[in-house]
Design a protein around this motif. Structure first.
Motif, PDB file in Angstrom:
ATOM      1  N   ALA A  50       0.833  -1.202   0.000  1.00 54.81           N
ATOM      2  CA  ALA A  50       0.000   0.000   0.000  1.00 54.81           C
ATOM      3  C   ALA A  50       0.869   1.255   0.000  1.00 54.81           C
ATOM      4  O   ALA A  50       0.521   2.250  -0.638  1.00 54.81           O
ATOM      5  N   GLN A  51       2.015   1.225   0.693  1.00 60.64           N
ATOM      6  CA  GLN A  51       2.936   2.360   0.647  1.00 60.64           C
ATOM      7  C   GLN A  51       3.470   2.576  -0.757  1.00 60.64           C
ATOM      8  O   GLN A  51       3.628   3.707  -1.207  1.00 60.64           O
ATOM      9  N   LEU A  52       3.765   1.487  -1.451  1.00 62.15           N
ATOM     10  CA  LEU A  52       4.254   1.585  -2.826  1.00 62.15           C
ATOM     11  C   LEU A  52       3.223   2.255  -3.723  1.00 62.15           C
ATOM     12  O   LEU A  52       3.547   3.171  -4.481  1.00 62.15           O
ATOM     13  N   VAL A  53       1.984   1.830  -3.620  1.00 61.45           N
ATOM     14  CA  VAL A  53       0.924   2.403  -4.464  1.00 61.45           C
ATOM     15  C   VAL A  53       0.691   3.866  -4.115  1.00 61.45           C
ATOM     16  O   VAL A  53       0.512   4.704  -5.005  1.00 61.45           O
ATOM     17  N   LEU A  54       0.731   4.204  -2.829  1.00 62.40           N
ATOM     18  CA  LEU A  54       0.539   5.598  -2.437  1.00 62.40           C
ATOM     19  C   LEU A  54       1.710   6.470  -2.861  1.00 62.40           C
ATOM     20  O   LEU A  54       1.523   7.630  -3.207  1.00 62.40           O
ATOM     21  N   SER A  55       2.910   5.930  -2.855  1.00 65.94           N
ATOM     22  CA  SER A  55       4.065   6.741  -3.241  1.00 65.94           C
ATOM     23  C   SER A  55       4.159   6.913  -4.758  1.00 65.94           C
ATOM     24  O   SER A  55       4.520   7.984  -5.235  1.00 65.94           O
ATOM     25  N   ILE A  56       3.847   5.871  -5.496  1.00 59.08           N
ATOM     26  CA  ILE A  56       3.903   5.971  -6.960  1.00 59.08           C
ATOM     27  C   ILE A  56       2.719   6.768  -7.479  1.00 59.08           C
ATOM     28  O   ILE A  56       2.863   7.650  -8.319  1.00 59.08           O
ATOM     29  N   GLY A  57       1.543   6.462  -6.969  1.00 58.41           N
ATOM     30  CA  GLY A  57       0.344   7.187  -7.373  1.00 58.41           C
ATOM     31  C   GLY A  57      -0.015   6.978  -8.830  1.00 58.41           C
ATOM     32  O   GLY A  57       0.162   5.896  -9.392  1.00 58.41           O
ATOM     33  N   LEU A  58      -0.500   8.031  -9.431  1.00 63.14           N
ATOM     34  CA  LEU A  58      -0.941   7.934 -10.820  1.00 63.14           C
ATOM     35  C   LEU A  58       0.214   7.992 -11.819  1.00 63.14           C
ATOM     36  O   LEU A  58      -0.017   7.886 -13.021  1.00 63.14           O
ATOM     37  N   GLY A  94       1.098 -10.528 -19.211  1.00 63.07           N
ATOM     38  CA  GLY A  94       1.848 -10.607 -17.954  1.00 63.07           C
ATOM     39  C   GLY A  94       1.837  -9.300 -17.191  1.00 63.07           C
ATOM     40  O   GLY A  94       1.681  -9.275 -15.967  1.00 63.07           O
ATOM     41  N   LEU A  95       1.986  -8.202 -17.908  1.00 59.98           N
ATOM     42  CA  LEU A  95       1.956  -6.884 -17.279  1.00 59.98           C
ATOM     43  C   LEU A  95       0.587  -6.597 -16.670  1.00 59.98           C
ATOM     44  O   LEU A  95       0.485  -6.042 -15.570  1.00 59.98           O
ATOM     45  N   THR A  96      -0.459  -7.013 -17.357  1.00 54.43           N
ATOM     46  CA  THR A  96      -1.818  -6.844 -16.824  1.00 54.43           C
ATOM     47  C   THR A  96      -1.993  -7.644 -15.544  1.00 54.43           C
ATOM     48  O   THR A  96      -2.553  -7.143 -14.566  1.00 54.43           O
ATOM     49  N   ALA A  97      -1.510  -8.872 -15.531  1.00 59.96           N
ATOM     50  CA  ALA A  97      -1.639  -9.707 -14.330  1.00 59.96           C
ATOM     51  C   ALA A  97      -0.881  -9.096 -13.150  1.00 59.96           C
ATOM     52  O   ALA A  97      -1.399  -9.055 -12.023  1.00 59.96           O
ATOM     53  N   VAL A  98       0.316  -8.593 -13.393  1.00 55.83           N
ATOM     54  CA  VAL A  98       1.108  -7.989 -12.315  1.00 55.83           C
ATOM     55  C   VAL A  98       0.426  -6.732 -11.778  1.00 55.83           C
ATOM     56  O   VAL A  98       0.317  -6.541 -10.560  1.00 55.83           O
ATOM     57  N   ILE A  99      -0.058  -5.879 -12.664  1.00 56.06           N
ATOM     58  CA  ILE A  99      -0.706  -4.635 -12.224  1.00 56.06           C
ATOM     59  C   ILE A  99      -2.001  -4.926 -11.484  1.00 56.06           C
ATOM     60  O   ILE A  99      -2.267  -4.340 -10.428  1.00 56.06           O
ATOM     61  N   VAL A 100      -2.810  -5.834 -11.997  1.00 52.59           N
ATOM     62  CA  VAL A 100      -4.074  -6.162 -11.335  1.00 52.59           C
ATOM     63  C   VAL A 100      -3.818  -6.746  -9.951  1.00 52.59           C
ATOM     64  O   VAL A 100      -4.456  -6.336  -8.966  1.00 52.59           O
ATOM     65  N   SER A 104      -4.673  -4.441  -6.611  1.00 49.97           N
ATOM     66  CA  SER A 104      -5.766  -5.017  -5.828  1.00 49.97           C
ATOM     67  C   SER A 104      -5.296  -5.371  -4.423  1.00 49.97           C
ATOM     68  O   SER A 104      -5.993  -5.119  -3.433  1.00 49.97           O
ATOM     69  N   TYR A 105      -4.107  -5.961  -4.332  1.00 48.60           N
ATOM     70  CA  TYR A 105      -3.558  -6.329  -3.024  1.00 48.60           C
ATOM     71  C   TYR A 105      -3.294  -5.089  -2.177  1.00 48.60           C
ATOM     72  O   TYR A 105      -3.556  -5.081  -0.975  1.00 48.60           O
ATOM     73  N   ALA A 106      -2.779  -4.025  -2.799  1.00 55.89           N
ATOM     74  CA  ALA A 106      -2.527  -2.790  -2.067  1.00 55.89           C
ATOM     75  C   ALA A 106      -3.827  -2.177  -1.562  1.00 55.89           C
ATOM     76  O   ALA A 106      -3.887  -1.664  -0.433  1.00 55.89           O
ATOM     77  N   ALA A 107      -4.861  -2.208  -2.372  1.00 58.19           N
ATOM     78  CA  ALA A 107      -6.156  -1.669  -1.937  1.00 58.19           C
ATOM     79  C   ALA A 107      -6.721  -2.496  -0.781  1.00 58.19           C
ATOM     80  O   ALA A 107      -7.269  -1.939   0.175  1.00 58.19           O
ATOM     81  N   MET A 108      -6.569  -3.817  -0.839  1.00 55.13           N
ATOM     82  CA  MET A 108      -7.049  -4.663   0.258  1.00 55.13           C
ATOM     83  C   MET A 108      -6.250  -4.422   1.535  1.00 55.13           C
ATOM     84  O   MET A 108      -6.807  -4.404   2.633  1.00 55.13           O
ATOM     85  N   GLN A 109      -4.928  -4.214   1.399  1.00 56.34           N
ATOM     86  CA  GLN A 109      -4.120  -3.929   2.582  1.00 56.34           C
ATOM     87  C   GLN A 109      -4.507  -2.597   3.212  1.00 56.34           C
ATOM     88  O   GLN A 109      -4.595  -2.494   4.437  1.00 56.34           O
TER      89      GLN A 109
END
Length: 124
Positions: A50-58, A94-100, A104-109
């Motif tokens: 979740a920190q990774l997703v918040l730091s990278i953002g859009l 593969g890129l789609t699977a990694v991003i999804v 999704s995991y970051a949002a759940m965390q």
């Protein structure tokens, strides 16, 4: 074997959708925690994904957008029908699977921390 570009563009749209929604949901949970006066606890117990997703953002939207530009440059026309390489299609899947999975995991965390599904937090 070649792939139609429509399939790749749909997968790239799915990537953009998950990046946008995952960032929005993680930020919403972070705001929820800040408004609930749980900010000191949140800082110490924020999961790394979740920190990774918040730091990278859009900014992560540059990944599918640049990949779409690369695939469109590498595509070929066969009898007037544009086709992409099989390698590009496999990398897109593969890129789609990694991003999804990551977003999704970051949002759940973030939801677990924000709504307290994981149990009480102990101070460090």
């Amino acid at each position: 074997m070649n792939f139609p570009p429509k399939a790749i563009s749909v997968l790239l749209l799915v990537q953009c959708l998950f990046i946008g929604m995952g960032c929005a949901f993680a930020r919403k949970m972070a705001r929820f925690i800040q408004q609930a006066d749980l900010d000191p606890i949140f800082v110490h117990h924020m999961p790394q994904c979740a920190q990774l997703v918040l730091s990278i953002g859009l900014w992560a939207l540059l990944i599918p957008l640049s990949w779409a530009a690369w695939v469109s440059l590498r595509s070929e026309a066969h009898r007037g029908i544009p086709l992409t390489q099989l390698v590009d299609a496999r990398i897109t899947i593969g890129l789609t699977a990694v991003i999804v999975c990551t977003w999704s995991y970051a949002a759940m965390q973030a939801m677990e921390v924000g709504l307290g599904f994981h149990g009480p937090l102990r101070p460090l």
